[in-house]
Design an enzyme around this catalytic site. Structure first.
Site, PDB file in Angstrom:
ATOM      1  N   SER A   1       3.293   5.705 -10.199  1.00  0.00           N
ATOM      2  CA  SER A   1       1.886   5.343 -10.388  1.00  0.00           C
ATOM      3  C   SER A   1       1.016   6.587 -10.209  1.00  0.00           C
ATOM      4  O   SER A   1       1.242   7.592 -10.871  1.00  0.00           O
ATOM      5  CB  SER A   1       1.511   4.206  -9.430  1.00  0.00           C
ATOM      6  OG  SER A   1       0.273   3.647  -9.775  1.00  0.00           O
TER       7      SER A   1
ATOM      8  N   GLU B   1       4.364  -3.693 -16.743  1.00  0.00           N
ATOM      9  CA  GLU B   1       3.658  -3.029 -15.645  1.00  0.00           C
ATOM     10  C   GLU B   1       2.497  -3.855 -15.094  1.00  0.00           C
ATOM     11  O   GLU B   1       2.360  -4.075 -13.883  1.00  0.00           O
ATOM     12  CB  GLU B   1       3.120  -1.674 -16.124  1.00  0.00           C
ATOM     13  CG  GLU B   1       4.163  -0.680 -16.578  1.00  0.00           C
ATOM     14  CD  GLU B   1       4.667   0.215 -15.472  1.00  0.00           C
ATOM     15  OE1 GLU B   1       4.327  -0.016 -14.297  1.00  0.00           O
ATOM     16  OE2 GLU B   1       5.416   1.154 -15.796  1.00  0.00           O
TER      17      GLU B   1
ATOM     18  N   HIS C   1       4.896  -3.302 -12.398  1.00  0.00           N
ATOM     19  CA  HIS C   1       4.611  -2.010 -11.786  1.00  0.00           C
ATOM     20  C   HIS C   1       5.205  -1.959 -10.377  1.00  0.00           C
ATOM     21  O   HIS C   1       4.940  -2.828  -9.538  1.00  0.00           O
ATOM     22  CB  HIS C   1       3.094  -1.861 -11.720  1.00  0.00           C
ATOM     23  CG  HIS C   1       2.587  -0.494 -11.450  1.00  0.00           C
ATOM     24  ND1 HIS C   1       2.778   0.574 -12.303  1.00  0.00           N
ATOM     25  CD2 HIS C   1       1.841  -0.005 -10.419  1.00  0.00           C
ATOM     26  CE1 HIS C   1       2.179   1.638 -11.826  1.00  0.00           C
ATOM     27  NE2 HIS C   1       1.616   1.325 -10.673  1.00  0.00           N
TER      28      HIS C   1
END
Length: 495
Positions: A186, A317, A414
């Site tokens: 991320s 995600e 994610h």
């Protein structure tokens, strides 16, 4: 049981357990508050005697995690001012020459988890012959305030200071400073992609792994300056570093929260610029000095040609941000159309998504489109740019295993890949991966990350912009050719 290692600043006492040596909370820079607040990271002071390195240091003062994130992370420490520390897991400090992995955690550059998060525990990398380091750095305004005063990207400079510490000290823990791989997810992945192009970071690492870090998103100096001045206005002080430093960290966090509310309520591009779409008010700033140009432009020009790269994203995600809060069920057709317009997806492109997912709700389509725009398409562009210029290897992966959590709706969201990469599938990972995740998938992913750190070879075909060979991690895993070809066509001509 309590091994002692001598660093350049003094001796540290760690803990040996099951053949792994752990050293926690070691300062790599001075406390970044008081006289050092909102300033460049300073060298930590040496100490006499032996310093205990048995517990994790605090994380940088930061806003609360978004809904659903805190439970997934299961963190064990709070925020504090003595936050520029790192943690080390080593096979055996006395045996030199081990490859090194340095983990940079994510969190939108506004918050981040520390090594105290159970899924970031590096002991299984050490078990497999790799020295694993996890770092903390400043986030939010403390790390990324920009006022046009010659200082910028302090959080990136913290990361560089940690990497410099590794260069100077990791041999004492059995690591090879010439075999450092940085990896992150991320905003941590974005940090890795950015560091590839930061002149001050050159020579501090040999390989890089970008997990769900896109191209990455950065902020222009003009936009960042507007945000910095707005923060000062909310604090009711002059827009100077000295004036903002005179407020308390709690006041700054309150102002940051107000800024976040303003961005959510009215993401007007006239003020927010590129942040209206990135949703990252504290992303790194293209200041012309620390960060001379947008990273993707620099990589296209060959800035990372000598750094081997492993890059990838997850199939679904955005579901992490939409499913736990229930937002995915509140998204309307109007919201979907507004997203499509903001991203520049054509009517034909939207029709393509509808045809591929004929029973999808507006929320499901919203998630698919946002996942592609924010992560998956930029990941391909990053890999293409690197492979076109690289003198070393480029590898691509996709994480497609669908988590059973939240009634099976979380999916390949994610962050779900992290426990598999660290091979940490215990109770601390259950919120992300459920009670019975496939150990075989962790074995495969962890083995690939170790192999890349050891010799730069992941074990599947090297990526090139024609074939785009991609390891799709699932049960079973398999190499696929150009898996996003259809999606890339849907986005042809869009930014």
């Amino acid at each position: 049981m309590y091994p002692i290692v001598e660093t350049r600043l003094g001796k540290v006492r760690g803990l040996r357990c099951d053949g792994v040596y752990a050293f926690k909370g070691i300062p790599y820079a001075a406390l970044p508050f008081g006289m050092n607040r909102l300033r460049l990271p300073q060298s930590a002071a040496p100490w006499r005697g032996v310093r205990d390195a048995l517990s994790f240091g605090p994380k940088s003062p930061q806003i609360a995690y978004p809904p659903g994130i805190a439970k997934a992370l299961g963190e064990l420490v709070g925020g504090g001012e003595d936050c520029l520390t790192l943690n080390i897991w080593a096979p055996e400090p006395g045996a030199p020459g081990r490859p090194v992995l340095v983990w940079i955690p994510g969190g939108m550059f506004e918050f981040h988890a520390t090594g105290a998060t159970s899924i970031y525990d590096g002991r299984r990398f050490a078990r497999d012959g790799v020295v694993c380091v996890t770092i903390n750095y400043r986030v939010g305004a403390e790390g990324f305030l920009y006022l046009g005063d010659g200082l910028a990207n302090l959080g990136l400079l913290d990361q560089i200071a940690a990497l410099e510490w590794v260069q100077q000290n990791i041999d004492a823990f059995g690591g090879d400073p010439g075999q450092v791989t940085i990896f992150g997810q991320s905003a941590g992945g974005m940090s890795v992609a950015t560091l590839l192009t930061v002149p001050r970071a050159q020579g501090l690492f040999r390989r890089a792994i970008v997990e769900s870090g896109n191209t990455p998103h950065v902020t222009s100096a003009a936009t960042a300056k507007r945000i910095g001045h707005r923060l000062a206005a909310l604090l009711k002080v002059d827009p100077t570093r000295e004036a903002i430093a005179s407020t308390t960290p709690e006041q700054v966090l309150q102002a940051q929260a107000q800024l976040r509310e303003e961005l959510t309520a009215d993401p007007d591009p006239a003020f927010w610029g590129e942040v209206a779409l990135s949703n990252l008010p504290w992303a790194p700033t293209v200041d012309g000095a620390i960060l001379p140009a947008p990273p993707i432009d620099a990589i296209r020009a060959g800035a990372a040609a000598n750094t081997a790269l492993l890059v990838g994203s997850n199939t679904e995600e955005t579901r992490l941000f939409l499913v736990p809060s229930g937002a995915i069920d509140r998204i309307t057709e109007a919201s979907l159309l507004a997203l499509v317009a903001a991203y520049g997806l054509s009517a034909e492109g939207l029709s393509g998504y509808r045809a591929a997912h004929p029973t999808a709700t507006a929320g499901d389509l919203f998630s698919e489109i946002q996942t592609d725009w924010y992560w998956r398409i930029p990941t391909v562009r990053l890999a293409d740019a690197h492979a076109a210029n690289a003198r070393v290897s480029t590898y691509m992966y996709e994480f497609a295993w669908r988590s059973p959590q939240l009634g099976g709706r979380l999916g390949a969201a994610h962050g779900v890949e992290i426990p598999f990469i660290f091979d940490n599938l215990g109770p601390g990972a259950e919120a992300l991966v459920g009670p019975t995740p496939p150990q075989s998938l962790a074995d495969a992913m962890h083995r690939a990350w170790v192999a890349f750190a050891v010799n730069g070879d992941c074990g599947w075909p090297i990526y090139d912009p024609v074939h785009r060979s991609t390891m799709r991690f699932d049960t079973p895993s398999a190499v696929v050719e150009d898996p996003l070809a259809v999606r890339l066509a849907l986005w042809h001509g869009a930014p």
